[in-house]
Write a protein that holds these residues in place. Structure first.
Motif, PDB file in Angstrom:
ATOM      1  N   GLY A  36      43.896  37.032  37.654  1.00 18.14           N
ATOM      2  CA  GLY A  36      43.082  36.048  38.365  1.00 18.14           C
ATOM      3  C   GLY A  36      43.144  34.673  37.724  1.00 18.14           C
ATOM      4  O   GLY A  36      42.285  33.825  37.968  1.00 18.14           O
ATOM      5  N   ASP A  74      48.177  37.097  39.633  1.00 17.50           N
ATOM      6  CA  ASP A  74      47.248  36.622  40.657  1.00 17.50           C
ATOM      7  C   ASP A  74      47.890  36.809  42.026  1.00 17.50           C
ATOM      8  O   ASP A  74      49.078  36.524  42.193  1.00 17.50           O
ATOM      9  N   ALA A  85      40.368  38.775  37.677  1.00 22.67           N
ATOM     10  CA  ALA A  85      40.641  39.078  39.082  1.00 22.67           C
ATOM     11  C   ALA A  85      39.495  39.904  39.668  1.00 22.67           C
ATOM     12  O   ALA A  85      39.134  40.944  39.121  1.00 22.67           O
TER      13      ALA A  85
END
Length: 312
Positions: free
Chosen positions: A7, A37, A80
């Motif tokens: 993330g 990501d 994430a």
């Protein structure tokens, strides 16, 4: 030292990457950062040159195993997630699949490839509507939303992986994070929502009477805490917060000072799952990491609003 940031192309992740880049430039240690990501909420532009970006879903076994097989990570910073409380209320299954499926894929990969340390982004949502404030890490957990449940459950997975497999695990319970780049591809938090509306000359909507409180912490201070914690060993749970309780009405006044005029405010019914009062103790942050948030709300709101008005 190789570090994986899941993330990392998102809101908080982008601030973490900036901090890691600065640390790398200022130290003699060679720090290599890999970003995983799916870009559903992040942007390629957030990943500095020199950092490897792997576009893929953290739940995808093939993607995760490929990344881990090509690197010898010293730590994984797991950011994430599905981050919106309203989304979790509307679609609890999706929230569970992303948040629990993602962390389990990462924890299993760390166990298989013997990565020593995982740092996880939890939330003040795990405490629920607890009025014993400022909330310490020792408070009982009673989340009021599916989002809070997945964060609480992940904390328990982190503890168990530490106890069973010896994985060093650091859990950060973030207060209400705000800053540049929040909500670029989604609803975002209250600060980013207000920034967007006010920068466009539109009224803002407050759900409730505006007396509900939050602990607003700048994303750059979050990033500093995460990077500072990379050398930690053992299992730790740490609030990252200012320790200051701010009402939404007071937040609006900070915005009015930033924009130079009164804001048009509309009040609506409270949303299910929203917490009335929230402020977190930061004593553990100060004691364990020897830091505390530096950005004041006035400075942070002005800085964030300026970015939304003139994004770079």
């Amino acid at each position: 030292m190789d570090i994986l940031v899941t993330g990392g192309a998102g809101f908080i992740g982008s601030h973490v990457l900036e901090k890691l880049q600065k640390v790398s430039e200022q130290s003699a240690e060679d720090i290599k950062v890999v970003v995983l990501d799916d870009l559903s909420n992040g942007s390629r532009e957030h990943v500095p040159s020199g950092m490897e970006l792997v576009v893929g879903d953290v739940r995808n076994r093939n993607v995760v195993e490929d990344v881990f097989s090509r690197h010898h990570f010293s730590a994984v910073i797991h950011l994430a997630a599905q981050t919106m409380v309203p989304v979790s209320v509307e679609n609890p299954l999706l929230d569970c699949q992303v948040n629990l499926g993602g962390i389990l894929r990462i924890l299993e990969a760390c166990r298989k490839w013997q990565v020593p340390h995982v740092l996880f982004s939890s939330s003040a949502a795990v405490y629920g509507d607890n009025l014993h404030i400022p909330l310490k890490e020792s408070e009982p957990l009673c989340p009021m939303s599916p989002y809070g449940i997945t964060k609480m459950t992940t904390e328990q997975y982190m503890r168990v992986y530490h106890e069973l497999y010896g994985l060093d695990a650091t859990v950060f319970r973030f207060a209400n994070v705000y800053g540049e780049r929040q909500g670029e591809k989604g609803e975002g938090g209250v600060v980013s929502i207000f920034c967007k509306l006010l920068s466009q000359g539109n009224p803002i909507t407050v759900y409730g009477d505006g007396n509900q409180t939050r602990d607003f912490v700048y994303a750059g201070d979050i990033a500093s805490a995460i990077v500072q914690a990379l050398p930690l060993t053992g299992y730790h749970t740490i609030n990252v917060s200012t320790g200051t309780e701010t009402s939404i009405n007071d937040l609006i006044r900070s915005f009015e000072r930033a924009i130079g005029h009164k804001a048009e405010v509309q009040y609506a019914s409270p949303r299910p799952g929203d917490i009335q009062r929230s402020v977190l103790s930061n004593k553990e942050l100060i004691q364990t990491l020897h830091i505390k948030p530096e950005m004041t709300l006035e400075q942070g709101i002005a800085r964030t609003y300026t970015w939304y008005k003139h994004p770079m």
